[in-house]
Design an enzyme around this catalytic site. Structure first.
Site, PDB file in Angstrom:
ATOM      1  N   THR A   1       0.856  -1.198   0.000  1.00 26.72           N
ATOM      2  CA  THR A   1       0.000   0.000   0.000  1.00 26.72           C
ATOM      3  C   THR A   1       0.886   1.240   0.000  1.00 26.72           C
ATOM      4  OG1 THR A   1      -0.023   0.395   2.397  1.00 26.72           O
ATOM      5  CG2 THR A   1      -1.633  -1.201   1.513  1.00 26.72           C
ATOM      6  N   ASP A   2       0.291   2.397  -0.219  1.00 28.70           N
ATOM      7  CA  ASP A   2       1.026   3.632   0.044  1.00 28.70           C
ATOM      8  C   ASP A   2       0.908   3.928   1.548  1.00 28.70           C
ATOM      9  OD1 ASP A   2       2.594   5.866  -0.239  1.00 28.70           O
ATOM     10  OD2 ASP A   2       1.418   6.784  -1.829  1.00 28.70           O
ATOM     11  N   TYR A   3       1.596   4.976   1.962  1.00 28.97           N
ATOM     12  CA  TYR A   3       1.804   5.289   3.375  1.00 28.97           C
ATOM     13  C   TYR A   3       0.479   5.398   4.145  1.00 28.97           C
ATOM     14  CZ  TYR A   3       4.700   7.273   7.105  1.00 28.97           C
ATOM     15  OH  TYR A   3       5.381   7.487   8.273  1.00 28.97           O
ATOM     16  N   ALA A   4       0.233   4.440   5.009  1.00 32.69           N
ATOM     17  CA  ALA A   4      -0.941   4.446   5.895  1.00 32.69           C
ATOM     18  C   ALA A   4      -2.268   4.502   5.137  1.00 32.69           C
ATOM     19  CB  ALA A   4      -0.855   5.612   6.887  1.00 32.69           C
TER      20      ALA A   4
END
Ligand code: BGC
Length: 765
Positions: free
Chosen positions: A286-289
């Site tokens: 995933t991307d950040y958070a």
């Protein structure tokens, strides 16, 4: 039905990129024996607890780890407990190896960590920002930039880069255009392929952000995206797919929604398109958070969203703690299966296996090699050559002669906020960069002019009027930010300095962090303090060269009207020397724009390959006419079009010649064009091929780049450039998302840029 549906299995995989032999022999991920790998991972997974499997799916930024006592740090504890599969953006071989030691020696099964980093346009040797590297149109140079970044990364302990970013970026208000290859799917696909191949000579690449992140409404970062599926397939997907076809080991999903569902958990996108249609078999992070951000998108709680992300095909959760924190409970409740978790865990372990981490967990990170090759002479030379592809936008005659190249003589005033900044010189983003090692512009000019000309330098103005904003964007990489100066005093000093000079060179535009993540602009014109300075300097009546530093297309209408010479500069650790090479004529500029530069911001998103309107007006028309597709208040079309860029020579083009005027749906024809260097010096030209489908079942772009050739010609030299038109160059995804070649008439266009083309007609039967 007029169209001929081409066997999907054949053409789908041919994709929209023209054939370039896939060189997998250098790819470290391709060397694995799948039978041995499966046996190893089966055995390992049979010994793993559920918690250990979930730990492999968990990724955190490294944080600070004390190398002497790594177990004391929160990250160290997680690693020892087997709750972390990957860390990113940890700097230093000792730090990385200290973490690896905890993973190998203290965790129960000793599974090595996968260490990632945002190495975006170089590790310590910094190439221009990716948009600038794309402006080389030189796939060998682009491959080399990635290969060098990978070599430095690997020696410094990094096994995985979160690059390339291949999002199509039509709207220049979006700051992440800097990280992209620009607005074209064909060129973007070539760049994606070259970068993946370059990186994977040493480390694993990660193509991002899947998908459509560049389609953010109004160019506002993180803003929503909405588009038709045929637009996705034809315009936005090709570069991601090209990366997958080139064997990219990992994919990062994007923050935005796709068809109403966040990409992070969009099963159609991640499973149907990426894994099933395109056959991607690697690691999906995933991307950040972004699993946590799904709640802000209005999709409920972390637990539910972690289920959705896993079931959609996500393997690794960056920073949200959703997988590690909630999936055990979801498994108990029967909302996910053991097989879902095992699939994700296997994909993580396979990446580690392919990277050779189970053979030698310390194979990335070699202090001796790192010292020898990081920012070494050979790498610097390569970065300097790449930077020579800054784009020359204007070069008018002053006293009967083109202003550039400048002579190393007399007095040269170098003025502007970019003159003395060391911290901005490398450009927007690399986690590890070493500004203290790079030359400022002033230093570059001093070296180039030593003993030959007098150099006078001053800042002249602020970047923008708002001090707080300037301090935020000019924070650079920690040291010596561009100071916020007294505007009147700086202007007066600049005028006084300029009065003593024969020629004025202005270094202005954006500092490094005015492009990149979270840097949207609503005004693409030069900000007021910079414009005021230019106005004061033009009043002196002396020749002025504008070096426009940028990480995106900016709007230079006023500058185009008032200044004789303008060059776009895309940063890079060797920027200062490379600029002097070009400015003083050792090298003829060879960059070509990969984004259309607007006249005014209000034209955005502006891109050459748009669909036709029913009421078009001619590109460049100045007079407003009602009930047609034009603006009341601006000349139509780009100021500088896609593909455009000047050299220090001139070229002429013949009309395109076809080897046959008709082609069958499985045939091919050659189109050739004679290009002649009619100027006084050797220079590099990028010959471009565009097509337009006149008789399609859906509306197709007014022009689409389909091939190009970068050639260097001596004065007086001519060359016939031949492009092969094959079915895939004329095919597209129709309304039903079938990849088709439809018989009918096509315009075949060749020329030096997307505006200046000559055309002929090809009939496909
Ligand atoms: C960016 C990614 C980046 C990640 C890790 C995110 O905010 O969108 O491009 O790779 O952070 O630093």
């Amino acid at each position: 039905m007029r169209h001929l549906l081409i066997s999907l299995s054949l053409l789908f995989y041919a994709g929209t990129i023209s054939a370039q032999t896939k060189n997998t022999s250098e790819d470290i991920l391709q060397k694995t024996d799948p039978v041995a790998m499966n046996a190893f991972i089966d055995n390992l997974m049979s010994r793993m607890t559920l918690e250990e499997k979930l730990g492999q799916l968990n990724q955190h930024p490294g944080g600070q780890i004390v190398t002497g006592a790594p177990l004391e740090s929160p990250t160290g504890k997680l690693i020892a407990e087997g709750k972390l599969g990957s860390v990113f953006n940890v700097k230093g071989v000792d730090e990385i190896h200290a973490m690896q030691k905890v993973a190998v020696e203290k965790s129960r099964l000793g599974i090595p960590l996968l260490v990632a980093m945002d190495v975006i346009h170089g590790f310590e040797t910094m190439f221009p920002v990716p948009l600038g590297v794309a402006c080389t149109w030189d796939m060998d140079a682009i491959y080399e930039s990635a290969r060098i970044a990978a070599e430095e990364s690997a020696a410094n302990g990094v096994a995985w880069t979160f690059s390339p970013m291949v999002d199509i970026a039509l709207d220049s208000r979006w700051g992440r255009q800097a990280e992209s290859a620009g607005e074209d799917p064909y060129l973007g696909s070539k760049v994606a392929e070259a970068m993946v191949r370059g990186y994977q000579t040493r480390i694993m690449a990660c193509v991002k952000h899947f998908a459509l992140y560049g389609g953010a409404e109004a160019g506002l970062d993180y803003q929503t995206v909405d588009m038709s599926r045929q637009r996705m397939y034809n315009q936005y997907f090709p570069p991601y797919k090209a990366a997958v076809d080139a064997g990219v080991g990992s994919v990062m999903s994007s923050f935005n929604i796709v068809d109403g569902i966040p990409a992070t958990a969009n099963r159609w996108l991640l499973d149907d398109v990426l894994r099933r249609q395109w056959g991607f078999k690697g690691l999906l992070v995933t991307d950040y958070a972004s699993i946590a951000e799904m709640s802000i998108h209005g999709l409920g709680q972390l637990k539910e969203n972690s289920i959705r992300a896993l079931l959609a095909g996500t393997d690794m959760d960056m920073c949200a703690n959703g997988f590690i924190g909630t999936l055990e409970q979801s498994l108990k409740e029967g909302k996910v299966t053991q097989a879902d978790i095992d699939r994700a865990c296997r994909n993580v372990l396979e990446a580690k296996y392919k990277l050779g981490l189970f053979d030698d967990p310390y194979r990335f990170g070699d202090k001796k090699k790192a010292k020898a090759i990081t920012y070494c002479k050979a790498h610097k030379d390569a970065a300097r050559r790449t930077a020579e592809s800054f784009v020359l936008l204007k070069n008018d005659a002053v006293n009967g002669k083109a202003l550039l190249p400048l002579k190393k003589q007399g007095t040269i005033a170098l003025i502007g906020p970019l003159v003395d900044t060391r911290t901005d010189i490398a450009g927007t983003w690399s986690t590890v960069q070493a500004p203290e090692k790079y030359k400022t512009l002033r230093e570059g000019f001093q070296d180039a002019l030593k003993g030959k000309a007098t150099l006078l330098c001053t800042q002249g103005c602020n970047l923008l009027d708002n001090q707080k904003t300037q301090e935020m964007v000019a924070r650079g990489h920690g040291n010596e930010p561009i100071p916020f100066v007294d505007a009147d005093a700086a202007l007066a000093e600049a005028v006084a300095v300029a009065k003593q000079a024969d020629v004025i060179v202005c270094a202005m535009g954006e500092c490094a962090w005015m492009s990149g993540e979270g840097t949207s602009r609503s005004i693409l014109e030069l900000y007021p303090p910079q414009r005021r300075l230019l106005e004061a300097l033009t009043a002196l009546g002396k020749p002025i060269v504008l070096l426009n530093f940028a990480g995106r297309a900016t709007a230079l209408q006023w500058e185009d009207e008032h200044l004789p010479a303008i060059m776009n500069v895309w940063f890079g650790s060797e920027c200062a020397d490379a600029l002097c090479d070009v400015l003083f004529g050792d090298v003829s500029p060879s960059g070509r724009l990969t984004v259309s530069m607007p006249r005014v911001t209000g034209q955005e998103p502006l891109y050459y390959n748009h669909l036709p309107s029913g009421r078009p007006v001619a590109d460049g028309s100045k007079d407003y006419s009602v009930f047609t597709g034009n603006y009341i208040d601006v000349t139509q079309g780009a100021l500088y079009p896609f593909g455009y860029g000047l050299t220090y020579s001139q070229f002429t083009y013949s009309a395109p010649r076809l080897s046959a005027t008709k082609m069958t749906t499985n045939g091919s024809v050659d189109v050739s064009v004679t290009v002649t260097n009619t100027g006084q010096r050797e220079a590099t030209e990028v010959v471009q091929l565009y097509i337009h489908d006149r008789e399609a079942s859906i509306s197709r772009p007014v022009k689409e780049l389909k091939d190009f050739s970068r050639i260097t010609l001596k004065p007086g030299e001519s060359k016939d450039v031949v492009f092969k038109i094959t079915p895939d160059k004329l095919s597209f995804y129709n309304y039903d998302l079938q990849y088709v070649l439809e018989p009918g008439e096509f315009d075949i266009m060749t020329g030096p840029d997307s505006r200046n083309v000559q055309s002929t007609t090809l009939k496909v039967e």
